[in-house]
Design a protein around this motif. Structure first.
Motif, PDB file in Angstrom:
ATOM      1  N   MET A  75       0.919  -1.301  -0.708  1.00 15.17           N
ATOM      2  CA  MET A  75      -0.307   0.076   0.076  1.00 15.17           C
ATOM      3  C   MET A  75       0.591   1.254  -0.024  1.00 15.17           C
ATOM      4  O   MET A  75       2.011   0.918   0.716  1.00 15.17           O
ATOM      5  N   PRO A  76       0.711   2.369  -0.540  1.00 18.71           N
ATOM      6  CA  PRO A  76       1.195   3.862  -0.209  1.00 18.71           C
ATOM      7  C   PRO A  76       1.080   4.331   0.584  1.00 18.71           C
ATOM      8  O   PRO A  76       0.934   3.647   1.648  1.00 18.71           O
ATOM      9  N   THR A  77       1.800   5.169   0.529  1.00 19.97           N
ATOM     10  CA  THR A  77       2.601   5.670   1.869  1.00 19.97           C
ATOM     11  C   THR A  77       1.876   7.910   1.553  1.00 19.97           C
ATOM     12  O   THR A  77       2.312   7.756   0.038  1.00 19.97           O
ATOM     13  N   PHE A  78       1.032   7.801   2.749  1.00 20.96           N
ATOM     14  CA  PHE A  78       0.553   9.416   2.254  1.00 20.96           C
ATOM     15  C   PHE A  78       0.981  10.477   3.365  1.00 20.96           C
ATOM     16  O   PHE A  78       1.371  10.187   4.705  1.00 20.96           O
ATOM     17  N   LEU A  79       1.817  11.640   2.594  1.00 19.95           N
ATOM     18  CA  LEU A  79       1.699  12.531   3.630  1.00 19.95           C
ATOM     19  C   LEU A  79       0.419  13.789   3.266  1.00 19.95           C
ATOM     20  O   LEU A  79       0.318  14.392   2.573  1.00 19.95           O
ATOM     21  N   VAL A  80      -0.499  13.931   4.835  1.00 24.28           N
ATOM     22  CA  VAL A  80      -1.509  14.994   4.402  1.00 24.28           C
ATOM     23  C   VAL A  80      -1.608  15.942   5.388  1.00 24.28           C
ATOM     24  O   VAL A  80      -0.690  16.120   6.624  1.00 24.28           O
ATOM     25  N   THR A  81      -0.574  17.371   3.848  1.00 22.88           N
ATOM     26  CA  THR A  81      -0.357  18.877   5.069  1.00 22.88           C
ATOM     27  C   THR A  81      -1.496  19.861   5.255  1.00 22.88           C
ATOM     28  O   THR A  81      -1.040  20.583   5.615  1.00 22.88           O
ATOM     29  N   LYS A  82      -2.766  19.061   5.224  1.00 25.53           N
ATOM     30  CA  LYS A  82      -4.223  19.830   4.991  1.00 25.53           C
ATOM     31  C   LYS A  82      -4.127  20.230   6.797  1.00 25.53           C
ATOM     32  O   LYS A  82      -4.475  18.821   7.359  1.00 25.53           O
ATOM     33  N   PRO A  83      -3.957  21.554   7.206  1.00 29.64           N
ATOM     34  CA  PRO A  83      -4.360  21.370   8.702  1.00 29.64           C
ATOM     35  C   PRO A  83      -5.954  21.149   9.506  1.00 29.64           C
ATOM     36  O   PRO A  83      -6.425  20.844   8.849  1.00 29.64           O
ATOM     37  N   GLY A  84      -5.825  20.899  10.057  1.00 25.97           N
ATOM     38  CA  GLY A  84      -7.136  21.035  11.720  1.00 25.97           C
ATOM     39  C   GLY A  84      -7.303  19.906  11.442  1.00 25.97           C
ATOM     40  O   GLY A  84      -6.956  18.338  10.887  1.00 25.97           O
ATOM     41  N   SER A  85      -8.714  18.995  12.279  1.00 26.50           N
ATOM     42  CA  SER A  85      -9.688  18.248  12.028  1.00 26.50           C
ATOM     43  C   SER A  85      -9.658  17.214  10.323  1.00 26.50           C
ATOM     44  O   SER A  85     -10.452  15.801  10.719  1.00 26.50           O
ATOM     45  N   ALA A  86      -9.718  18.701   9.603  1.00 29.26           N
ATOM     46  CA  ALA A  86     -10.135  17.775   8.543  1.00 29.26           C
ATOM     47  C   ALA A  86      -9.055  16.254   8.004  1.00 29.26           C
ATOM     48  O   ALA A  86      -9.015  15.858   7.490  1.00 29.26           O
ATOM     49  N   GLY A  87      -7.850  17.641   7.965  1.00 29.24           N
ATOM     50  CA  GLY A  87      -6.184  16.930   7.837  1.00 29.24           C
ATOM     51  C   GLY A  87      -6.678  15.774   8.811  1.00 29.24           C
ATOM     52  O   GLY A  87      -6.092  14.254   7.796  1.00 29.24           O
ATOM     53  N   VAL A 101      -1.646  18.520  -0.356  1.00 28.73           N
ATOM     54  CA  VAL A 101      -1.451  19.685  -0.244  1.00 28.73           C
ATOM     55  C   VAL A 101      -2.866  20.421  -1.008  1.00 28.73           C
ATOM     56  O   VAL A 101      -3.259  19.826  -1.942  1.00 28.73           O
ATOM     57  N   THR A 102      -2.956  21.348   0.157  1.00 29.67           N
ATOM     58  CA  THR A 102      -4.392  21.642  -0.164  1.00 29.67           C
ATOM     59  C   THR A 102      -4.584  23.901   0.326  1.00 29.67           C
ATOM     60  O   THR A 102      -5.478  23.945  -0.139  1.00 29.67           O
ATOM     61  N   SER A 103      -2.803  23.734   0.150  1.00 30.47           N
ATOM     62  CA  SER A 103      -3.304  25.466  -0.362  1.00 30.47           C
ATOM     63  C   SER A 103      -1.597  26.000  -1.390  1.00 30.47           C
ATOM     64  O   SER A 103      -0.617  25.404  -1.059  1.00 30.47           O
ATOM     65  N   SER A 104      -2.218  27.269  -1.299  1.00 30.67           N
ATOM     66  CA  SER A 104      -0.428  27.753  -2.540  1.00 30.67           C
ATOM     67  C   SER A 104       0.511  27.713  -1.066  1.00 30.67           C
ATOM     68  O   SER A 104       1.885  28.033  -1.378  1.00 30.67           O
TER      69      SER A 104
END
Length: 254
Positions: free
Chosen positions: A1-13, A193-196
């Motif tokens: 399975m792949p590896t993910f790094l989630v950089t979205k802040p807060g509870s949604a991330g 990545v969810t923001s510039s």
């Protein structure tokens, strides 16, 4: 399975990383930044108490909505229209704010609530509003894109900007051990990545931990402007997805 790094802040991330782990993937929640209060909370509260002086208030992100909710001491004024840059922001407006039944929320249509279309998609909707907005307040972080404010000013509106929160970058070692980060970066992970604004933060974090990994990591986002920021930050493997939920990410990571 792949590896993910989630950089979205807060509870949604955090929820996205949890959903990826539940599906069997390795996923670390490594916020590009945390959300903090504005520098002058008293001044911001006072300005938000006068929202009835504006005929349009524009939210640039879900974070801006949530920060406003914490600082707003009264119900939303009925005559003040609301604009949101994407479906995710509009959804949080309806969920988080105490809106009167006649409240008008203007937002571009999207296929999902993960956000997307952005300022360019919102602008035609604002341009067609009747009556045209004359006093506009944009709620955002301390720094942000000026494009939509410039368009509104060109159309004759008086536009103010209010920082309702701060972005506070922290090292990824605040969220995971150095060993876990080294293993994740060595596995050619997919970084969400969810923001510039996150683009150069992600670059700095990788360069501090494992500079060679910048050539092997893959990055996914929903908006061409964010993809361009990632390219400007030196990333070469950038992919646009129509949504950023666990199912779409797992499909893209195969």
């Amino acid at each position: 399975m792949p590896t993910f790094l989630v950089t979205k802040p807060g509870s949604a991330g955090a929820a996205l990383a949890s959903a990826l782990r539940a599906a069997g993937a390795t996923a670390l929640h490594l916020p590009a930044f945390e959300i903090g209060p504005p520098p002058d909370v008293v001044a911001v509260r006072a300005r938000l108490a006068a929202l009835d002086q504006f005929d349009l208030v524009l939210f640039v992100s879900p974070a801006a909505v949530r920060a406003t909710r914490e600082l707003l001491s009264a119900a939303w004024p009925a005559a003040t229209r609301i604009a949101a840059v994407g479906a995710g922001t509009a959804q949080v407006v309806h969920e988080a704010l105490d809106l009167p039944p006649q409240a008008q929320v203007i937002a571009p249509v999207a296929d999902s609530a993960d956000e997307a279309p952005g300022s360019e998609a919102l602008w035609p909707l604002l341009r067609s509003l009747q009556p045209a907005p004359r006093r506009v307040l944009i709620l955002r972080a301390e720094q942000g894109r000026e494009w939509l404010g410039e368009r509104l000013r060109e159309a004759g509106a008086e536009v103010g900007v209010l920082a309702v929160y701060r972005r506070i970058p922290r090292p990824w070692t605040a969220y995971a051990t150095e060993d876990a980060l080294a293993a994740a970066l060595a596995s050619a992970p997919t970084i969400v990545v969810t923001s510039s604004d996150a683009a150069h933060v992600v670059r700095q974090q990788i360069d501090a931990l494992a500079p060679a990994a910048r050539a092997t990591v893959r990055l996914v986002t929903m908006h061409p402007r964010i993809a361009a920021a990632l390219a400007d930050a030196g990333f070469t493997q950038v992919r646009l997805l129509s949504r950023l939920d666990a199912a779409a990410l797992l499909q893209a990571g195969r």
